[in-house]
Design a protein around this motif. Structure first.
Motif, PDB file in Angstrom:
ATOM      1  N   ALA A   1      36.981  28.652 -24.198  1.00 36.21           N
ATOM      2  CA  ALA A   1      35.553  28.800 -23.962  1.00 36.21           C
ATOM      3  C   ALA A   1      35.067  27.689 -23.050  1.00 36.21           C
ATOM      4  CB  ALA A   1      34.785  28.789 -25.290  1.00 36.21           C
ATOM      5  N   THR A   2      33.781  27.750 -22.695  1.00 41.78           N
ATOM      6  CA  THR A   2      33.139  26.678 -21.939  1.00 41.78           C
ATOM      7  C   THR A   2      31.948  26.161 -22.728  1.00 41.78           C
ATOM      8  OG1 THR A   2      31.821  28.288 -20.710  1.00 41.78           O
ATOM      9  CG2 THR A   2      33.866  27.529 -19.686  1.00 41.78           C
ATOM     10  N   ASP A   3      31.513  24.941 -22.388  1.00 42.26           N
ATOM     11  CA  ASP A   3      30.431  24.312 -23.147  1.00 42.26           C
ATOM     12  C   ASP A   3      29.064  24.871 -22.789  1.00 42.26           C
ATOM     13  OD1 ASP A   3      30.641  23.095 -20.573  1.00 42.26           O
ATOM     14  OD2 ASP A   3      29.326  21.483 -21.277  1.00 42.26           O
ATOM     15  N   ARG A   4      28.973  25.655 -21.714  1.00 45.34           N
ATOM     16  CA  ARG A   4      27.715  26.254 -21.279  1.00 45.34           C
ATOM     17  C   ARG A   4      28.035  27.601 -20.633  1.00 45.34           C
ATOM     18  NH1 ARG A   4      26.717  21.183 -17.406  1.00 45.34           N
ATOM     19  NH2 ARG A   4      27.822  20.274 -19.163  1.00 45.34           N
ATOM     20  N   ALA A   5      27.050  28.247 -20.088  1.00 47.46           N
ATOM     21  CA  ALA A   5      27.317  29.524 -19.431  1.00 47.46           C
ATOM     22  C   ALA A   5      28.378  29.329 -18.345  1.00 47.46           C
ATOM     23  CB  ALA A   5      26.031  30.083 -18.829  1.00 47.46           C
ATOM     24  N   GLY A   6      29.360  30.221 -18.318  1.00 45.28           N
ATOM     25  CA  GLY A   6      30.483  30.057 -17.408  1.00 45.28           C
ATOM     26  C   GLY A   6      30.090  29.991 -15.951  1.00 45.28           C
ATOM     27  N   TYR A   7      28.972  30.640 -15.593  1.00 49.11           N
ATOM     28  CA  TYR A   7      28.544  30.647 -14.200  1.00 49.11           C
ATOM     29  C   TYR A   7      27.724  29.414 -13.825  1.00 49.11           C
ATOM     30  CZ  TYR A   7      24.328  32.408 -16.508  1.00 49.11           C
ATOM     31  OH  TYR A   7      23.258  32.563 -17.339  1.00 49.11           O
ATOM     32  N   TYR A   8      27.331  28.638 -14.859  1.00 49.48           N
ATOM     33  CA  TYR A   8      26.467  27.487 -14.568  1.00 49.48           C
ATOM     34  C   TYR A   8      27.320  26.326 -14.055  1.00 49.48           C
ATOM     35  CZ  TYR A   8      22.605  24.223 -14.938  1.00 49.48           C
ATOM     36  OH  TYR A   8      21.607  23.321 -14.636  1.00 49.48           O
ATOM     37  N   PRO A   9      26.877  25.646 -12.987  1.00 48.49           N
ATOM     38  CA  PRO A   9      27.686  24.558 -12.411  1.00 48.49           C
ATOM     39  C   PRO A   9      28.013  23.467 -13.437  1.00 48.49           C
ATOM     40  CG  PRO A   9      25.844  25.104 -10.968  1.00 48.49           C
ATOM     41  CD  PRO A   9      25.622  25.856 -12.242  1.00 48.49           C
ATOM     42  N   GLY A  10      29.237  22.969 -13.370  1.00 51.45           N
ATOM     43  CA  GLY A  10      29.627  21.846 -14.216  1.00 51.45           C
ATOM     44  C   GLY A  10      30.118  22.219 -15.592  1.00 51.45           C
ATOM     45  N   SER A  11      30.281  23.508 -15.856  1.00 50.24           N
ATOM     46  CA  SER A  11      30.762  23.895 -17.187  1.00 50.24           C
ATOM     47  C   SER A  11      32.182  23.364 -17.396  1.00 50.24           C
ATOM     48  CB  SER A  11      30.739  25.418 -17.346  1.00 50.24           C
ATOM     49  OG  SER A  11      31.602  26.032 -16.420  1.00 50.24           O
ATOM     50  N   GLU A  12      32.459  22.946 -18.639  1.00 51.22           N
ATOM     51  CA  GLU A  12      33.756  22.364 -18.962  1.00 51.22           C
ATOM     52  C   GLU A  12      34.457  23.200 -20.030  1.00 51.22           C
ATOM     53  OE1 GLU A  12      33.954  18.183 -19.567  1.00 51.22           O
ATOM     54  OE2 GLU A  12      32.338  17.742 -18.163  1.00 51.22           O
ATOM     55  N   LYS A  13      35.775  23.253 -19.921  1.00 47.79           N
ATOM     56  CA  LYS A  13      36.561  24.108 -20.798  1.00 47.79           C
ATOM     57  C   LYS A  13      36.846  23.446 -22.140  1.00 47.79           C
ATOM     58  CE  LYS A  13      38.883  26.363 -16.897  1.00 47.79           C
ATOM     59  NZ  LYS A  13      40.181  26.621 -16.238  1.00 47.79           N
ATOM     60  N   MET A  14      37.018  24.274 -23.136  1.00 51.47           N
ATOM     61  CA  MET A  14      37.463  23.802 -24.450  1.00 51.47           C
ATOM     62  C   MET A  14      38.358  24.853 -25.087  1.00 51.47           C
ATOM     63  SD  MET A  14      34.107  24.259 -26.941  1.00 51.47           S
ATOM     64  CE  MET A  14      32.975  23.389 -25.864  1.00 51.47           C
ATOM     65  N   THR A  15      39.262  24.383 -25.918  1.00 54.08           N
ATOM     66  CA  THR A  15      40.096  25.263 -26.749  1.00 54.08           C
ATOM     67  C   THR A  15      39.655  25.064 -28.192  1.00 54.08           C
ATOM     68  OG1 THR A  15      41.962  25.057 -25.221  1.00 54.08           O
ATOM     69  CG2 THR A  15      42.432  25.868 -27.442  1.00 54.08           C
ATOM     70  N   LEU A  16      39.325  26.151 -28.858  1.00 58.54           N
ATOM     71  CA  LEU A  16      38.762  26.089 -30.207  1.00 58.54           C
ATOM     72  C   LEU A  16      39.632  26.905 -31.146  1.00 58.54           C
ATOM     73  CD1 LEU A  16      34.992  26.491 -31.076  1.00 58.54           C
ATOM     74  CD2 LEU A  16      36.706  27.778 -32.344  1.00 58.54           C
ATOM     75  N   LYS A  17      40.032  26.284 -32.249  1.00 61.02           N
ATOM     76  CA  LYS A  17      40.830  26.961 -33.272  1.00 61.02           C
ATOM     77  C   LYS A  17      40.062  26.964 -34.589  1.00 61.02           C
ATOM     78  CE  LYS A  17      45.391  27.034 -35.493  1.00 61.02           C
ATOM     79  NZ  LYS A  17      46.750  26.444 -35.527  1.00 61.02           N
ATOM     80  N   LEU A  18      39.703  28.155 -35.045  1.00 68.73           N
ATOM     81  CA  LEU A  18      38.934  28.329 -36.278  1.00 68.73           C
ATOM     82  C   LEU A  18      39.856  28.838 -37.377  1.00 68.73           C
ATOM     83  CD1 LEU A  18      35.999  28.440 -37.562  1.00 68.73           C
ATOM     84  CD2 LEU A  18      36.042  30.875 -36.962  1.00 68.73           C
ATOM     85  N   THR A  19      39.864  28.146 -38.515  1.00 57.98           N
ATOM     86  CA  THR A  19      40.694  28.532 -39.663  1.00 57.98           C
ATOM     87  C   THR A  19      39.781  28.974 -40.795  1.00 57.98           C
ATOM     88  OG1 THR A  19      42.429  26.959 -39.025  1.00 57.98           O
ATOM     89  CG2 THR A  19      42.448  27.736 -41.297  1.00 57.98           C
TER      90      THR A  19
END
Length: 443
Positions: free
Chosen positions: A360-378
């Motif tokens: 996922a990204t921390d903000r809307a994917g089209y918005y400049p400066g978005s950063e990626k994250m990997t999230l694991k939900l248990t």
């Protein structure tokens, strides 16, 4: 009422201040083995790395402030070595004069914290081999760094090891991490730790995993680290293999010691002996997800437990509600966050669970400066209760960890996560928050 507190940092002085604020007729005596009260231990790596200008910036209140402003008899360089629970007296040594002292109490708080563990390796006493827990520790490292130091070896890949690796990289040192386990950051599942390994490689940090240190070599200072797989040139070594509660002086008192010799306390910070309380890194914490006592020595817990201990000592009943295992680490260009229990922990506890992992990204994917994250939900595979989350990425990791920590506190399910009204605007989030995307995938 006379209160004696052993330990002058987070838990001890949080308790002292609550006693000051919530009782009228009190005498408070605090004993601190070192010379510094109330400082931010978690800031030490950043002082060494230069992000924090001075170790003085980490000191919240001085002993003089506690004495002059709050009327606390705050003593430094006083080490308590024995507690007489029947006579209600503590005994110790003034480290400046080497003279013994004793002090009676009506109520006692043990807030002695924890100390770094150092195995008895050959050569561990060589100059250039350090541990990090106190401001003097940091200042010794900083002074040694003024010499011709190029190659730094860190033993241990936990909180301190990773934070100090970042600091040494920031100082343009060649960094090697030696970890006896198969991965860095064992609080994360193996698949999530892989992202941490990738970041280490990107930062040119040499990883030696599955290696056991056997000792150090050198003449006037450390020059080599010797393991069961080889030896490596080094100019400085930081040993960061964990901590142990400072409770050895309590043996023989009858106080019940449990996990790693931490002091067993109840929700009111009471021990099994009347009028003796304990809090912080020397005590246990109730884990709300595991439903049992645990030992997670963090500054957040120490401050909360200390404050609650002080209130109860002053006669204001308040319970500690427990922890859910939240933590976050900055490691170079990554933020590493987790709360609750991991998939591997759930499996070890025989909890039927499933996990979903999303990008996922921390903000809307089209918005400049978005950063990626990997999230694991248990989550629990039968009742869908959320058990924990691990997130590795850039900006926005902290926000999701804190939301999930709140959800864990209230025993929410994946369906409940979908119902949350979370904030949205393209510069801050997507229409569906990453946590909700993961919950939807679980559903």
């Amino acid at each position: 009422m006379k209160y004696v507190i052993i330990g002058g940092d987070a838990a001890g002085m949080s308790a002292a201040m609550q006693i000051v604020r919530n009782s009228d007729n009190h005498e408070i005596v605090t004993f601190e083995k070192g010379s510094i009260y109330s400082y931010g231990q978690c800031g030490l790596p950043y002082a060494i790395g230069g992000e924090v200008g001075s170790t003085d910036d980490l000191i919240a209140r001085t002993p003089e402030t506690f004495r002059e402003k709050y009327g606390i008899d705050a003593r430094t360089r006083h080490e308590v070595t024995r507690v007489d629970c029947e006579q209600k007296v503590v005994h110790g040594t003034n480290l400046d004069t080497d003279e013994p002292f004793q002090e009676s109490y009506d109520r006692l708080l043990v807030a002695t914290g924890a100390s770094p563990v150092c195995p008895p390796w050959e050569g561990v006493e060589l100059p250039g081999v350090y541990q990090l827990k106190t401001i003097p520790d940091a200042e010794r490292i900083m002074e040694y760094m003024g010499k011709d130091i190029n190659n730094v070896t860190i033993i241990g890949g936990g909180y301190i090891g990773l934070e100090m690796a970042e600091s040494f990289v920031h100082l343009n040192k060649n960094v090697r991490i030696i970890e006896r386990g198969s991965q860095l950051a064992k609080i994360f599942d193996e698949d999530m730790a892989a992202h941490i390994h990738e970041e280490a490689e990107k930062q040119h940090i040499q990883l030696n995993l599955g290696e056991n240190v056997e000792g150090f070599e050198g003449t006037d200072k450390v020059e080599k680290v010797v393991t069961d797989k080889g030896s490596y040139d080094t100019d400085l070594v930081l040993v960061a293999v964990g901590v142990a509660p400072n409770t050895s002086f309590l043996r023989g008192t009858g106080l019940y010691l449990t996990i790693k010799d931490a002091i067993q306390v109840n929700a009111y910070m009471e021990t099994n002996i009347k009028d003796i309380y304990a809090a912080g890194d020397c005590a246990t914490q109730f884990h709300r997800i595991k439903k049992k006592d645990d030992y997670i020595p963090l500054g957040t817990h120490a401050n909360k437990q200390g404050g609650i201990a002080g209130l109860n000592m002053a006669g204001r009943t308040k319970a500690f509600k427990g922890v859910v295992g939240s933590s976050i680490i900055k490691f170079c260009d990554l933020n590493l966050g987790r709360t609750g229990i991991s998939e591997s922990e759930a499996q070890q506890m025989d909890i039927p669970c499933h996990s979903v992992t999303i990008k996922a990204t921390d903000r809307a994917g089209y918005y400049p400066g978005s950063e990626k994250m990997t999230l694991k939900l248990t989550y629990h595979k039968e009742n869908m209760q959320v058990l924990g989350v691990q997130i590795v990425g850039g900006e926005g990791v902290d926000k999701r960890i804190d939301v999930l920590a709140t959800a864990l506190f209230h025993e929410m399910t994946t369906e409940d996560l979908l119902d949350l009204d979370l904030s949205y605007a393209p510069p801050f989030n997507g229409v569906w928050d990453p946590l909700q995307r993961a919950a939807r995938k679980a559903k």
